[in-house]
Structures are given as structure tokens and as C-alpha cells.
Enzyme design. Structure first.
Site, PDB file in Angstrom:
ATOM      1  N   HIS A 111       3.992   4.263  11.744  1.00 30.00           N
ATOM      2  CA  HIS A 111       2.551   4.077  11.884  1.00 30.00           C
ATOM      3  C   HIS A 111       2.304   2.980  12.906  1.00 30.00           C
ATOM      4  CE1 HIS A 111       3.967   1.179   8.922  1.00 30.00           C
ATOM      5  NE2 HIS A 111       2.978   0.394   9.326  1.00 30.00           N
ATOM      6  N   ALA A 112       1.060   2.846  13.316  1.00 30.58           N
ATOM      7  CA  ALA A 112       0.651   1.767  14.217  1.00 30.58           C
ATOM      8  C   ALA A 112      -0.782   1.393  13.848  1.00 30.58           C
ATOM      9  CB  ALA A 112       0.770   2.202  15.673  1.00 30.58           C
TER      10      ALA A 112
END
Length: 149
Positions: A66-67
Site C-alpha cells: 500500500h501507499a
């Protein structure tokens, strides 16, 4: 709800990935196709692992790349990639990954219920055995539906 995010279109199976970067790119494809994320988000997920190490490996065999939402999330989403052969996120045994679940959070809250349901699902060994042994998407969808209450 988890079942609104992980469904027929967002589940993939692959025999292997050349490296963890390719695994993340492959896992993110359904979200790119549905325009839930941008290519910049994929780059941001890879950059995060390069900079911070394999923190996305949340348990043996499982990674949740994820970011930050502002890195390119258009709409909340999750996609699941199950590999037949583990891909290393580091030299350590505990960072050998066969299950990647890309998380695209649009903000700080909308994904939390689905993430809680996912955590509950992944905490049961028999569920992991079902996912690793699945021969079709329906088996995973049935499991996801069971935890989407």
C-alpha cells in the site's frame, strides 16, 4: 465490506513472479484496470518497500502492499494475488510471500471495516490453507463473503 472490494475481478492466480516488484505490479493490475489507482500508486508502493524494507509483509507468506492515498488512489479498493511459488521480499524466510493483497485506501477511514474483516479472515490457519489450495476464484469469494458481515 470486504466482499465489495475482493471479488471475481480483483482476484488473480499466478504460478510465480520474477521478484517482489513484479509481484506488486501484477497484484495491482485489477485496480489499475478499474482505474481505482493510477500507475503512480504502483510506483509509490514499490518505492515504500525500497525505502522502508519489507514492512508490507504482515505475517509469514502474506504481504499487504500500500501507499499514501494521495500517491494515486481514485477509489478505495483491494486486489488479491495468490502465487504458487513464494517470492522473496528479503533474504529472510519470514519474508517469503505467496499472498499479496494490494490495499488502496482513498482516505483514513473508508477501508477500515474491510481491513478488520480481512485481518480476521487471515488470522485463521484453515482460511489460509483454503486460499493457498484454491483452484478457482469461487473458493476465495466464498471465504470473503463469510467474513463480510
Amino acid at each position: 465490506m470486504l466482499k465489495d472490494l475482493i471479488h471475481e475481478e480483483t482476484i488473480q492466480f499466478a504460478s510465480h513472479a520474477t521478484d517482489w516488484k513484479e509481484a506488486i505490479k501484477t497484484a495491482a493490475k485489477p485496480l489499475l484496470t478499474n482505474e481505482q489507482i493510477t500507475p503512480a500508486y504502483v510506483d509509490a508502493m514499490i518505492r515504500s518497500v525500497e525505502e522502508l524494507g519489507p514492512y508490507v509483509v504482515i505475517a509469514p507468506g502474506i504481504a499487504i502492499p500500500h501507499a499514501r492515498p494521495e500517491a494515486g488512489v481514485n477509489e478505495v479498493g483491494m486486489s488479491l494475488l495468490r502465487l504458487d511459488e513464494a517470492v522473496p521480499f528479503s533474504e529472510k524466510e519470514k519474508h517469503q510471500v505467496k499472498l499479496l493483497i494490494v490495499l488502496a485506501a482513498a482516505d483514513q477511514e473508508t477501508h477500515l471495516e474491510a481491513l478488520a474483516q480481512l485481518s480476521e479472515l487471515l488470522s485463521e490457519e484453515e482460511n489460509l490453507a483454503t486460499i493457498y489450495g484454491a483452484t478457482n476464484k469461487e473458493e476465495i469469494i466464498n471465504l470473503v463473503t463469510k467474513y463480510s458481515n
